[in-house]
Design a protein around this motif. Sequence first.
Motif, PDB file in Angstrom:
ATOM      1  N   LEU A   1       0.836  -1.207   0.000  1.00 34.31           N
ATOM      2  CA  LEU A   1       0.000   0.000   0.000  1.00 34.31           C
ATOM      3  C   LEU A   1       0.873   1.260   0.000  1.00 34.31           C
ATOM      4  CD1 LEU A   1      -2.768   1.396   0.270  1.00 34.31           C
ATOM      5  CD2 LEU A   1      -2.590   1.116   2.741  1.00 34.31           C
ATOM      6  N   LEU A   2       1.883   1.268   0.837  1.00 39.80           N
ATOM      7  CA  LEU A   2       2.709   2.478   0.938  1.00 39.80           C
ATOM      8  C   LEU A   2       3.503   2.713  -0.342  1.00 39.80           C
ATOM      9  CD1 LEU A   2       3.891   2.421   4.660  1.00 39.80           C
ATOM     10  CD2 LEU A   2       1.859   3.446   3.636  1.00 39.80           C
ATOM     11  N   ARG A   3       3.963   1.636  -0.968  1.00 40.40           N
ATOM     12  CA  ARG A   3       4.657   1.801  -2.258  1.00 40.40           C
ATOM     13  C   ARG A   3       3.710   2.469  -3.257  1.00 40.40           C
ATOM     14  NH1 ARG A   3       6.435  -3.587  -1.332  1.00 40.40           N
ATOM     15  NH2 ARG A   3       8.419  -3.423  -0.253  1.00 40.40           N
ATOM     16  N   GLY A   4       2.448   2.030  -3.241  1.00 38.71           N
ATOM     17  CA  GLY A   4       1.457   2.608  -4.156  1.00 38.71           C
ATOM     18  C   GLY A   4       1.146   4.058  -3.809  1.00 38.71           C
ATOM     19  N   MET A   5       1.341   4.439  -2.547  1.00 37.20           N
ATOM     20  CA  MET A   5       1.002   5.808  -2.146  1.00 37.20           C
ATOM     21  C   MET A   5       2.097   6.817  -2.478  1.00 37.20           C
ATOM     22  SD  MET A   5      -1.077   5.402   1.420  1.00 37.20           S
ATOM     23  CE  MET A   5      -0.858   7.100   1.872  1.00 37.20           C
ATOM     24  N   ILE A   6       3.321   6.340  -2.682  1.00 43.18           N
ATOM     25  CA  ILE A   6       4.441   7.283  -2.881  1.00 43.18           C
ATOM     26  C   ILE A   6       4.151   8.291  -4.005  1.00 43.18           C
ATOM     27  CG2 ILE A   6       6.896   7.489  -3.525  1.00 43.18           C
ATOM     28  CD1 ILE A   6       7.335   4.829  -1.941  1.00 43.18           C
ATOM     29  N   PRO A   7       3.713   7.803  -5.196  1.00 42.75           N
ATOM     30  CA  PRO A   7       3.490   8.802  -6.267  1.00 42.75           C
ATOM     31  C   PRO A   7       2.321   9.746  -5.990  1.00 42.75           C
ATOM     32  CG  PRO A   7       3.201   6.522  -7.075  1.00 42.75           C
ATOM     33  CD  PRO A   7       3.502   6.417  -5.637  1.00 42.75           C
ATOM     34  N   LEU A   8       1.438   9.397  -5.058  1.00 42.76           N
ATOM     35  CA  LEU A   8       0.269  10.245  -4.817  1.00 42.76           C
ATOM     36  C   LEU A   8       0.615  11.493  -3.994  1.00 42.76           C
ATOM     37  CD1 LEU A   8      -2.437   7.503  -4.068  1.00 42.76           C
ATOM     38  CD2 LEU A   8      -1.959   8.657  -6.229  1.00 42.76           C
ATOM     39  N   LYS A   9       1.796  11.461  -3.362  1.00 40.92           N
ATOM     40  CA  LYS A   9       2.307  12.632  -2.626  1.00 40.92           C
ATOM     41  C   LYS A   9       1.324  13.171  -1.584  1.00 40.92           C
ATOM     42  CE  LYS A   9       5.447  14.299  -6.265  1.00 40.92           C
ATOM     43  NZ  LYS A   9       6.383  13.235  -5.978  1.00 40.92           N
TER      44      LYS A   9
ATOM     45  N   GLN B   1       8.790   7.764   2.928  1.00 33.37           N
ATOM     46  CA  GLN B   1       8.689   8.104   1.497  1.00 33.37           C
ATOM     47  C   GLN B   1       7.245   8.358   1.054  1.00 33.37           C
ATOM     48  OE1 GLN B   1      10.533   4.874  -0.653  1.00 33.37           O
ATOM     49  NE2 GLN B   1      12.382   5.037   0.575  1.00 33.37           N
ATOM     50  N   SER B   2       6.300   7.682   1.723  1.00 35.00           N
ATOM     51  CA  SER B   2       4.905   7.817   1.288  1.00 35.00           C
ATOM     52  C   SER B   2       4.196   8.974   1.988  1.00 35.00           C
ATOM     53  CB  SER B   2       4.149   6.505   1.549  1.00 35.00           C
ATOM     54  OG  SER B   2       4.213   6.192   2.920  1.00 35.00           O
ATOM     55  N   GLY B   3       4.911   9.703   2.849  1.00 33.63           N
ATOM     56  CA  GLY B   3       4.343  10.920   3.425  1.00 33.63           C
ATOM     57  C   GLY B   3       3.689  10.751   4.785  1.00 33.63           C
ATOM     58  N   CYS B   4       4.126   9.790   5.567  1.00 30.48           N
ATOM     59  CA  CYS B   4       3.538   9.638   6.907  1.00 30.48           C
ATOM     60  C   CYS B   4       3.914  10.846   7.762  1.00 30.48           C
ATOM     61  CB  CYS B   4       4.041   8.351   7.570  1.00 30.48           C
ATOM     62  SG  CYS B   4       3.368   8.150   9.226  1.00 30.48           S
ATOM     63  N   ILE B   5       2.893  11.512   8.325  1.00 28.83           N
ATOM     64  CA  ILE B   5       3.194  12.667   9.181  1.00 28.83           C
ATOM     65  C   ILE B   5       2.889  12.378  10.653  1.00 28.83           C
ATOM     66  CG2 ILE B   5       2.899  14.389   7.371  1.00 28.83           C
ATOM     67  CD1 ILE B   5       0.094  14.954   8.619  1.00 28.83           C
ATOM     68  N   GLY B   6       2.117  11.333  10.926  1.00 28.92           N
ATOM     69  CA  GLY B   6       1.794  11.086  12.324  1.00 28.92           C
ATOM     70  C   GLY B   6       1.366   9.659  12.576  1.00 28.92           C
ATOM     71  N   VAL B   7       1.728   9.158  13.753  1.00 29.43           N
ATOM     72  CA  VAL B   7       1.313   7.821  14.156  1.00 29.43           C
ATOM     73  C   VAL B   7       0.755   7.901  15.567  1.00 29.43           C
ATOM     74  CG1 VAL B   7       2.117   5.524  14.769  1.00 29.43           C
ATOM     75  CG2 VAL B   7       2.969   6.596  12.722  1.00 29.43           C
ATOM     76  N   PHE B   8      -0.408   7.288  15.755  1.00 25.59           N
ATOM     77  CA  PHE B   8      -0.995   7.200  17.100  1.00 25.59           C
ATOM     78  C   PHE B   8      -0.615   5.853  17.690  1.00 25.59           C
ATOM     79  CE2 PHE B   8      -4.136   5.852  20.110  1.00 25.59           C
ATOM     80  CZ  PHE B   8      -4.527   7.002  20.788  1.00 25.59           C
ATOM     81  N   LEU B   9       0.113   5.899  18.812  1.00 20.80           N
ATOM     82  CA  LEU B   9       0.515   4.652  19.463  1.00 20.80           C
ATOM     83  C   LEU B   9      -0.295   4.468  20.745  1.00 20.80           C
ATOM     84  CD1 LEU B   9       4.409   5.121  19.306  1.00 20.80           C
ATOM     85  CD2 LEU B   9       2.988   3.813  17.713  1.00 20.80           C
TER      86      LEU B   9
ATOM     87  N   PRO C   1       7.113  19.168   8.044  1.00 18.43           N
ATOM     88  CA  PRO C   1       6.111  20.249   8.121  1.00 18.43           C
ATOM     89  C   PRO C   1       4.705  19.730   8.460  1.00 18.43           C
ATOM     90  CG  PRO C   1       7.527  20.566   6.216  1.00 18.43           C
ATOM     91  CD  PRO C   1       7.927  19.249   6.820  1.00 18.43           C
ATOM     92  N   GLY C   2       4.292  18.632   7.819  1.00 16.99           N
ATOM     93  CA  GLY C   2       2.948  18.107   8.088  1.00 16.99           C
ATOM     94  C   GLY C   2       2.814  17.648   9.525  1.00 16.99           C
ATOM     95  N   GLY C   3       3.836  16.984  10.025  1.00 12.34           N
ATOM     96  CA  GLY C   3       3.817  16.492  11.408  1.00 12.34           C
ATOM     97  C   GLY C   3       3.782  17.650  12.383  1.00 12.34           C
ATOM     98  N   PHE C   4       4.525  18.700  12.052  1.00 12.30           N
ATOM     99  CA  PHE C   4       4.534  19.852  12.951  1.00 12.30           C
ATOM    100  C   PHE C   4       3.165  20.531  12.965  1.00 12.30           C
ATOM    101  CE2 PHE C   4       5.032  24.363  13.843  1.00 12.30           C
ATOM    102  CZ  PHE C   4       5.498  24.263  15.149  1.00 12.30           C
ATOM    103  N   LEU C   5       2.560  20.673  11.786  1.00 10.26           N
ATOM    104  CA  LEU C   5       1.239  21.310  11.745  1.00 10.26           C
ATOM    105  C   LEU C   5       0.217  20.510  12.547  1.00 10.26           C
ATOM    106  CD1 LEU C   5       1.029  22.505   8.020  1.00 10.26           C
ATOM    107  CD2 LEU C   5       1.308  23.901  10.076  1.00 10.26           C
ATOM    108  N   LEU C   6       0.354  19.191  12.458  1.00  9.04           N
ATOM    109  CA  LEU C   6      -0.541  18.320  13.224  1.00  9.04           C
ATOM    110  C   LEU C   6      -0.364  18.570  14.733  1.00  9.04           C
ATOM    111  CD1 LEU C   6      -2.391  15.790  13.013  1.00  9.04           C
ATOM    112  CD2 LEU C   6      -0.334  14.396  13.163  1.00  9.04           C
ATOM    113  N   SER C   7       0.890  18.593  15.141  1.00  5.18           N
ATOM    114  CA  SER C   7       1.177  18.813  16.553  1.00  5.18           C
ATOM    115  C   SER C   7       0.703  20.202  16.978  1.00  5.18           C
ATOM    116  CB  SER C   7       2.690  18.648  16.775  1.00  5.18           C
ATOM    117  OG  SER C   7       3.024  19.008  18.070  1.00  5.18           O
ATOM    118  N   LEU C   8       0.928  21.180  16.117  1.00  4.39           N
ATOM    119  CA  LEU C   8       0.510  22.551  16.429  1.00  4.39           C
ATOM    120  C   LEU C   8      -1.009  22.610  16.605  1.00  4.39           C
ATOM    121  CD1 LEU C   8       1.417  25.573  16.590  1.00  4.39           C
ATOM    122  CD2 LEU C   8       0.962  25.719  14.144  1.00  4.39           C
TER     123      LEU C   8
END
Length: 470
Positions: free
Chosen positions: A224-232, A255-263, A410-417
């Motif tokens: 799934l993540l390989r398929g997501m890489i080109p989708l940016k 590479q696929s743009g993960c900005i956050g993980v909930f553990l 940047p995406g992770g920071f915006l999420l945290s903000l």
Amino acid sequence: MKIDIIVTYMKRYRKGHEYHFVPPLTGIHLAALTPPRHRVRVVHERVEGIDLDSDADLIALSFFTGFAPEAYALAREFKRRGKTVIAGGPHVTFSIPEASAHFDAVVTGEAESVWMEVLKDAEAGNLKPVYRGEPTDLGNLPTPRYDLIPDRYFLKKVVQATRGCPYRCSFCTVPSFNGGFRTRPVARVLADVAYDDFRHWWQRKIVWFWDDNLTVNRPFIKELLRGMIPLKKWWLTQASIDIVRDRELLELMEQSGCIGVFLGIESFGSESLRDAHKPQNRAGEYREAVKILHDKGICVMAGLISGFDHDTREDVVAMARHLEDIGIDVPFLSILTPYRGTPLYDALEREGRLMEDCGWEYYNGYNVVYLPKNMSSQELLESHRKLWRTAFSLRSVLRRLVRGLFTLRPGGFLLSLGMNGFYGLKNLRNNIPRIVGGSESTNDEFHDAKTVRRHNAATEYRSVPPAITW
Ligand code: B12
Ligand code: SF4
């Protein structure tokens, strides 16, 4: 047939209900399962009023345990107006006799296997009292009806790629409700991820996977993540902490743009983790795990639960320090809540520790509904409120944000903000009287459960025009 699907909600905070960050998937998914010859509206009570005088033939309510009193009140109002009312979801599934007293029919478990039958019977005026859905094969799940999400939601792209989880945490209904771990075809998931008919760039850019535990099947998630890489895209999800041991997966996440993980960290005490049936978590490894995710620029959100049998008051309050020490970016702090269908509920019921004077409105994660072992319920409540105030104090929030500036993408920071800002401002607003006046603030951000009931008990409904329709 005209169908209103209502995703029920009860206020948990004093303010901040009019808009919300991200919508539930349930209503728009049920709408997508419904054949187009029916007219479907999806109403999210969190952000819009309920039209009790709706012209719908069928009212379908979805709700969690904490919102059951509201769902029952709504059912009463609709039935008084001659409507057929049905319900489904995790509370209904484990409370059939109770729920059946309020609805014309209840649907238990996953609805896909019975939804067509329910619609056919409703149309014929011949509903059965109970429909038992089975864990469904995810091969044909449709794209959710994203077009039905109200504008008041900031984000819109919620996607489900898998269902189920192989773990068996004591407080979780997933193992009993969503039996087995199942995946959707990657191409279908990618089609949802690529759906772009949203007004704002961030609604097109950010994808929130509403999975129970997305990364369980490693070949699947990697494909799934390989398929997501080109989708940016920028994406986030919940996952188990063991992902940090899989280097290839982490690379693909980056590479696929993960900005956050909930553990689901849940606790810092090894005995409390045992109480939680969470052997996969080892408190000694948290700091390293968070660091590994930060090295990839990923924002770490963590669920922390107060009130396990081995927790003391001091343990609860000390969580604020621990979560700072290990570098959590966004803490989600809740009080242990025994939902029906979980081993926790069965154990507390067996031991006679459930507080009978607490209605379901107390089961929202911010109240104490059982007798804890090492403290009184009031002490647990107060320790948790203190934990919350400390974890979202201006100092803690600023420290997290400054650290995030240097560690997160940047995406992770915006999420945290966004999330720290939301909770931090709530905390600040509540504590201004104390800071300015020097007096102890009794004003708390959380609605007391009784207040919630007063606010909601079928007195506040506004009539709204049928805005979302087709
Ligand atoms: C994503 C998620 C969230 C998201 C989104 C919440 C939301 N409002 O949708 C977030 C992170 C915000 C969240 C928060 C919370 N969550 Co949550 N969450 C989930 C999760 C992982 C997936 C839900 C989902 O979208 N599934 C995909 C959709 C398509 O499936 P579904 O909703 O189950 O619907 C299917 C069936 O249930 C059924 N169905 C449901 N409703 C109806 C109605 C009708 C009429 C019919 C016919 C069928 C039907 O048919 C659907 C298709 O099969 C579930 C775990 C799970 N697997 O259920 C927990 C879960 C729903 N959450 C839970 C809880 C407790 C919470 C919180 C209270 C936690 C807290 N302490 O704050 C908050 C509540 C916040 C809120 N305002 O709603 C519990 C609910 C338990 C219970 N008995 O109430 C669950 C089951 C996890 C658990 N611990 O057991 N959550
Ligand atoms: S890991 Fe998460 S989804 Fe799985 S059983 Fe535990 S709490 Fe539930």
